[in-house]
Design a protein around this motif. Structure first.
Motif, mmCIF file in Angstrom:
data_model
loop_
_atom_site.group_PDB
_atom_site.id
_atom_site.type_symbol
_atom_site.label_atom_id
_atom_site.label_comp_id
_atom_site.label_asym_id
_atom_site.label_seq_id
_atom_site.Cartn_x
_atom_site.Cartn_y
_atom_site.Cartn_z
ATOM 1 N N GLY A 75 13.167 37.687 42.666
ATOM 2 C CA GLY A 75 13.380 37.039 41.374
ATOM 3 C C GLY A 75 14.745 37.318 40.769
ATOM 4 O O GLY A 75 15.594 37.991 41.377
ATOM 5 N N ALA A 76 14.944 36.819 39.556
ATOM 6 C CA ALA A 76 16.219 37.043 38.864
ATOM 7 C C ALA A 76 16.395 38.526 38.558
ATOM 8 O O ALA A 76 17.513 39.042 38.546
ATOM 9 N N THR A 77 15.291 39.225 38.349
ATOM 10 C CA THR A 77 15.373 40.647 38.002
ATOM 11 C C THR A 77 16.023 41.458 39.126
ATOM 12 O O THR A 77 16.774 42.398 38.872
ATOM 13 N N PHE A 101 16.898 39.626 28.440
ATOM 14 C CA PHE A 101 17.218 39.625 29.872
ATOM 15 C C PHE A 101 18.628 40.164 30.118
ATOM 16 O O PHE A 101 18.852 40.920 31.063
ATOM 17 N N CYS A 147 24.365 35.782 30.065
ATOM 18 C CA CYS A 147 23.132 35.043 30.281
ATOM 19 C C CYS A 147 23.351 33.686 29.610
ATOM 20 O O CYS A 147 23.575 33.610 28.407
ATOM 21 N N THR A 151 16.092 32.739 27.296
ATOM 22 C CA THR A 151 14.788 32.100 27.406
ATOM 23 C C THR A 151 13.852 32.478 26.257
ATOM 24 O O THR A 151 13.098 31.639 25.769
ATOM 25 N N ASP A 171 23.640 34.507 34.603
ATOM 26 C CA ASP A 171 22.205 34.309 34.823
ATOM 27 C C ASP A 171 21.863 32.940 34.217
ATOM 28 O O ASP A 171 21.924 32.754 33.003
ATOM 29 N N SER A 173 18.929 31.301 34.791
ATOM 30 C CA SER A 173 17.517 31.074 35.119
ATOM 31 C C SER A 173 16.847 29.957 34.316
ATOM 32 O O SER A 173 16.076 29.183 34.873
ATOM 33 N N GLN A 194 11.535 29.847 39.096
ATOM 34 C CA GLN A 194 10.260 29.426 38.496
ATOM 35 C C GLN A 194 10.378 28.769 37.134
ATOM 36 O O GLN A 194 9.397 28.328 36.569
ATOM 37 N N LYS A 195 11.593 28.687 36.576
ATOM 38 C CA LYS A 195 11.743 28.051 35.269
ATOM 39 C C LYS A 195 11.962 26.549 35.410
ATOM 40 O O LYS A 195 11.357 25.759 34.719
HETATM 41 C C1 LIG Z 1 12.770 34.563 33.512
HETATM 42 C C2 LIG Z 1 14.124 35.102 33.444
HETATM 43 C C3 LIG Z 1 14.501 36.251 34.180
HETATM 44 C C4 LIG Z 1 13.520 37.028 35.019
HETATM 45 O O1 LIG Z 1 13.168 36.299 36.124
HETATM 46 P P1 LIG Z 1 12.217 36.888 37.287
HETATM 47 O O2 LIG Z 1 12.364 35.855 38.338
HETATM 48 O O3 LIG Z 1 10.847 36.990 36.693
HETATM 49 O O4 LIG Z 1 12.732 38.210 37.695
HETATM 50 C C5 LIG Z 1 15.799 36.676 34.090
HETATM 51 N N1 LIG Z 1 16.694 36.024 33.328
HETATM 52 C C6 LIG Z 1 16.375 34.944 32.600
HETATM 53 C C7 LIG Z 1 17.402 34.269 31.766
HETATM 54 C C8 LIG Z 1 15.078 34.449 32.640
HETATM 55 O O5 LIG Z 1 14.751 33.366 31.912
#
Ligand SMILES: *Cc1c(COP(=O)(O)O)cnc(C)c1O
Length: 360
Positions: A75-77, A101, A147, A151, A171, A173, A194-195
């Protein structure tokens, strides 16, 4: 079948046409006699899928040739750690903290070197983004991390830092593929899928080639961008199903939506309906400073926490689900990603107005 309007911040709605296509191909992909879920990642079938998915991302985002594209688990983490492990060559990096985040990303990076928090909007509960023109950038920082859209707090960057010689890492995401971005302004773009792209289980990173190959020798292989990119994202078994679904979504964006400029128009029109409504009455309020309002995640509150709760419960019963705000923020949040149809937003606004009349 009654599909709901799902306003979840992630995992979130996927385009119905994509789900139907996946359904049609579920038992047998092409003439392979098997599902994508079952096939070898070393098969010719899957090799075509991963290559075409990367090629589609390159077309849709107009990614220059001197950038690599990789598919990563965690994931993004996990990217919060991979970024410093791979790019923190001077031992320091600049971070802008504009939400939880980016705060987590900065904390993770601080395990590996000196993190300078050059901007922080915590003073106003992250309702704005620090002015990138007025920040004390560190001249020998390895990179600047931002970022792009927060979110949970419903903000987005109006401008991005551009410092000569210091690459920008973003980031993306919760805004990836929602509008065109100029990839050449970034050293690295990463996002959890997943977003706005696919089911959960994968992150994608787009990395300028000159930043690669500099990780220390003791960086674990699975955290080393270069090690994985050298094997075309197949050092080990990749998240095959996620990659396949990413390809279907990119296909939908290209062929049914008409690309990211068209997607941006649709998204901005959807967000306008919601923000115009929020600005036109006094029962619901949006806390974000106007230049930083996110097109993807729209936060709002009613006059009190009890009414917030009532709103979410009644909304869910009416088929508008996952409107509860993030636990750090409270209130409500409507995530209106690419796959949320315009009617979903129109009908939500109608529901909000009915609720206002009944409860004001
Ligand atoms: C959801 C999100 C994350 C975390 O994503 P994971 O895939 O759950 O690790 C990180 N950064 C942003 C901006 C997000 O929206």
């Amino acid at each position: 079948m009654a599909r709901v309007y799902n306003f979840s911040a992630g995992p979130s709605m996927l385009p119905e046409a994509v789900l139907k296509k996946a359904q049609a191909e579920l038992l047998e992909y092409g003439a392979s006699g098997q599902s994508v879920m079952e096939m070898s990642h070393r098969s010719k079938w899957f090799d075509d899928i991963i290559k075409e998915t990367e090629a589609a991302l390159r077309r849709v985002m107009n990614i220059p040739d001197n950038y690599k594209v990789g598919f990563f688990q965690g994931g993004a983490t996990q990217q919060f750690a991979m970024v410093p492990l791979n790019f923190m060559t001077t031992g320091k990096a600049d971070y802008i903290v504009s939400g939880n985040f980016s705060n987590l990303a900065a904390k993770e990076a601080a395990k590996f070197g000196q993190v300078n928090i050059i901007g922080n909007s915590k003073d106003k509960n992250f309702t704005y983004i620090p002015d990138v023109k007025a920040l004390p950038y560190t001249p020998d920082a390895s990179y600047i991390h931002i970022c792009q859209t927060n979110t949970n707090f419903g903000t987005q960057c109006a401008e991005i830092p551009q410092v000569e010689g210091v690459p920008l890492v973003a980031d993306m995401s919760s805004m990836i593929l929602s509008k065109p971005v100029d990839v050449s302004k970034y050293g690295c773009i990463y996002f959890g899928v997943q977003k706005n792209v696919a089911p959960a289980g994968m992150a994608i990173a787009i990395i300028r080639e000159d930043l690669l190959g500099k990780a220390a020798a003791n960086v674990p292989t699975m955290m080393n961008y270069t090690a994985i990119l050298d094997k075309d994202s197949m050092y080990n078994t990749p998240p095959c199903w996620c990659i396949y679904m990413t390809g279907l979504v990119l296909n939908w964006l290209e062929n049914e939506v008409g690309g990211l400029a068209a997607m941006q128009q649709i998204n901005e029109a959807k967000a306008k309906v919601l923000y115009d409504y929020l600005d036109g009455q006094e029962f619901f309020t949006n806390p974000v400073e106007k230049p930083f309002r996110s097109t993807m995640n729209v936060t709002f509150t009613s006059p009190n926490a009890d009414l917030d709760k009532k709103f979410c419960a009644e909304a869910a019963a009416a088929g508008f689900v996952n409107l509860k705000g993030h636990r750090l923020v409270g209130g409500m949040r409507a995530s209106i990603y690419n796959a949320m149809p315009a009617e979903g937003v129109d009908q939500l606004v109608q529901f909000m107005e009915d609720f206002r009349k009944a409860n004001a």
